[in-house]
Write an enzyme that holds these catalytic residues in place. Structure first.
Site, mmCIF file in Angstrom:
data_model
loop_
_atom_site.group_PDB
_atom_site.id
_atom_site.type_symbol
_atom_site.label_atom_id
_atom_site.label_comp_id
_atom_site.label_asym_id
_atom_site.label_seq_id
_atom_site.Cartn_x
_atom_site.Cartn_y
_atom_site.Cartn_z
ATOM 1 N N SER A 1 17.737 -26.170 21.426
ATOM 2 C CA SER A 1 18.415 -26.786 22.561
ATOM 3 C C SER A 1 19.547 -27.688 22.118
ATOM 4 O O SER A 1 19.451 -28.352 21.081
ATOM 5 C CB SER A 1 17.412 -27.603 23.393
ATOM 6 O OG SER A 1 16.338 -26.786 23.821
ATOM 7 N N HIS B 1 12.708 -31.110 28.935
ATOM 8 C CA HIS B 1 11.621 -30.539 28.129
ATOM 9 C C HIS B 1 10.433 -31.489 28.039
ATOM 10 O O HIS B 1 9.278 -31.039 28.075
ATOM 11 C CB HIS B 1 12.138 -30.181 26.740
ATOM 12 C CG HIS B 1 13.061 -28.994 26.723
ATOM 13 N ND1 HIS B 1 12.652 -27.729 27.060
ATOM 14 C CD2 HIS B 1 14.385 -28.891 26.417
ATOM 15 C CE1 HIS B 1 13.670 -26.889 26.964
ATOM 16 N NE2 HIS B 1 14.727 -27.567 26.567
#
Length: 587
Positions: A391, A514
């Site tokens: 990410s 997340h």
């Protein structure tokens, strides 16, 4: 009006109402709101009223748009017409029962909106709804008075007195809830039941959000309209109502073009790039809604790999095919030459997730898509034991550069102020030893020595900001400083991800996403995305988040309730031991 009441032919009734509408713009409109009550009370007249309502709304819109463009040219009569038409809108919404709102009003409102020529006209339309069909203060005050009156009544006596009292409380509370709901929500709920209605509401909210993004200080009514629409759309876009589908190379050109166009994390460069991302060792999934056919709501890209999670984006996007991956969608298998052995995949890498509908912003569908993809991939490949991401850190560069400037102003540009003792408990942006090494190393470079002597009192904060902002540390003459800058940036990235928070949640939006979904941070990767976009976001740094399916719930609760983040020892090692670290947990 007497002719309308005596008419039994619906066609004649509609014709006369249209004629009344046209004449009402210049004369006699002030009496129309009073006639609304009597017309609504007559059975079967709701359709007639909605014809008038729709046409008056369109005429009022035209009058107000002309006035907004050139107020001096708008006559006083047209201004009054627009005002009285808005009053008619409010009257019709208040006195027509929800179940009696006919399809005519849906069509007239939607068509009127779609015909508006510009964004300014559409925003005026939304302002009209928010102002005239918002929460009615009089209705709320009356409901509140009835609620407060319950506490003033003497308690009932007798064995059977509790049931009526409880029933009264529930009824008054329900009336209060209905009174607090804006009138336009009654209209929106009716529109949502019609074909194309939900699509219209998604587009309407997208326009409002785009306007509020450009004008953040704008009035509260539009923000309230957007929030009320979000709550309604959230109930219509629950995971149980969505279709979970895999997208493959055979999904159709129109859908594939939407996948390319809506990729927000790693732009897709043409059809060949898209074909690689749809190969047999890849999976692309999306959520669809039956009211938006052919429109993916959220798209997730997944790569199936052997071994540990990938550290670099180039490594991930350049993966070859895997030997033991059988493509159930395409009915074929292909070899993957692993350095260790030809084995089935052990890791599923989620490397991109993109929301496609601006009107659904604030409705978290991504976490449900990740969970469903994990279940689907695990079922297809039982050998997969690790679910990880690669990410970006989109806010890191801007945060670090702004903090360096703030520190420079706070310390007055004096290098001697930079000491470990004078910093907070968090690790400093740059230590005294690193500052000394940086200055000494740069003086050995002729071009950098001129920069250092260009102004007096050149603090290490300003120097570090200049080298990072202009990316001087990446130039060939500064190759000997790469390791130094790696340590500085990796330590500050760890601080940014774990310590910098807003309202007890991670400051970085991707990290917050997340962590809220129950992931833990496993590794921070240096120069993982060296593309122009990656450097602009985070100096090329990317992060591996890991989803341990057995600990997702505990991680989610720990993050949202206890405000703690689970991080690996490797990540915690970038921070000093006095930062509230407890084992692998960081407060």
């Amino acid at each position: 009006e007497s002719q309308i009441r005596s008419s039994c032919n619906p066609f004649d009734t509609h014709r006369m109402l249209r004629a009344l509408c046209r004449r009402g713009l210049t004369a006699g409109l002030s009496t129309i709101p009073h006639r609304v009550r009597s017309m609504v009370s007559r059975k079967g007249s709701a359709q007639d009223l909605m014809v008038l309502w729709g046409e008056m709304l369109e005429q009022a819109q035209k009058a107000s748009v002309v006035g907004a463009q050139d107020e001096s040219n708008m006559s006083e009569g047209r201004s009054r017409a627009a005002s009285r038409a808005r009053s008619l809108i409010r009257e019709s919404a208040m006195y027509i029962p929800q179940g009696d709102i006919p399809q005519k009003v849906h069509a007239s409102l939607v068509q009127c909106y779609y015909r508006l020529p510009s964004m300014a006209a559409k925003i005026w339309f939304c302002q009209l709804l928010a102002d005239e069909l918002g929460t009615q203060r009089g209705a709320v005050d009356g409901a509140v008075r009835k609620w407060l009156a319950l506490n003033q009544e003497p308690p009932s006596k007798g064995e059977h007195a509790q049931l009526p009292a409880a029933d009264t409380i529930l009824r008054v509370a329900a009336n209060l809830s209905v009174a607090a709901q804006p009138l336009y929500m009654r209209l929106f709920h009716a529109i949502a039941q019609e074909k194309g209605g939900i699509c219209f509401l998604v587009r309407l909210r997208a326009d409002v959000l785009d306007f509020l993004a450009e004008q953040p200080a704008f009035g509260a009514p539009l923000r309230a309209l957007a929030e009320n629409l979000r709550q309604a759309l959230a109930s219509w876009f629950t995971p149980g109502l969505l279709a979970f589908e895999r997208i493959s190379w055979s999904s159709g050109a129109e859908l594939l073009e939407k996948v390319m166009r809506n990729e927000a994390v790693h732009p897709i460069r043409g059809w060949e790039d898209l074909k690689r991302r749809l190969h047999e060792d890849r999976r692309v999934y999306a959520f669809f809604h039956p009211c938006l056919p052919g429109e993916p709501l959220v798209i997730l890209h997944c790569a199936l790999v052997w071994g540990e999670p990938c550290k670099g984006l180039h490594q991930l996007l350049g993966l070859q095919q895997h030997a033991h991956i059988h493509d159930t969608a395409q009915g074929s298998s292909a070899p993957f030459a692993s350095d260790a052995a030809q084995q089935p995949p052990s890791t599923a890498m989620f490397y991109s997730i993109s929301a496609t509908q601006r009107g659904l912003a604030g409705i978290d569908l991504g976490k449900f898509l990740i969970k469903q993809v994990a279940d689907s991939v695990k079922q297809e490949f039982p050998s997969i034991s690790t679910f990880a991401t690669l990410s970006p850190v989109p806010g890191f560069r801007q945060w670090l550069l702004s903090r360096l400037l703030a520190e420079d102003l706070q310390n007055g540009g004096r290098p001697e102020e930079l000491t470990l003792q004078q910093q907070s408990a968090y690790p400093p942006f740059i230590s005294k030893a690193e500052a000394s090494e940086l200055i000494l190393s740069l003086r050995a470079v002729p071009s950098m020595d001129e920069l250092l002597n260009s102004r007096s009192g050149f603090s290490c904060f300003t120097l570090l900001h200049t080298m990072l902002h202009k990316e001087i540390f990446l130039q060939p003459q500064c190759a000997h400083l790469h390791e130094l800058f790696k340590n500085i940036l990796m330590r500050n990235a760890a601080r940014y991800l774990l310590l910098e928070k807003r309202r007890n949640l991670a400051l970085d939006p991707v990290a917050n996403f997340h962590f809220r979904n129950g992931a833990e941070i496993q590794r921070i990767n240096w120069m993982s995305d060296a593309s122009e976009q990656g450097m602009a976001r985070s100096f090329g740094i990317c992060v591996n988040y890991v989803y341990n399916l057995e600990q997702v719930f505990d991680n989610n609760r720990m993050y949202l309730v206890e405000h703690k983040i689970r991080a690996s020892k490797e990540v915690c090692a970038w921070l000093r031991s006095d930062n509230g670290l407890v084992g692998e947990l960081m407060v």
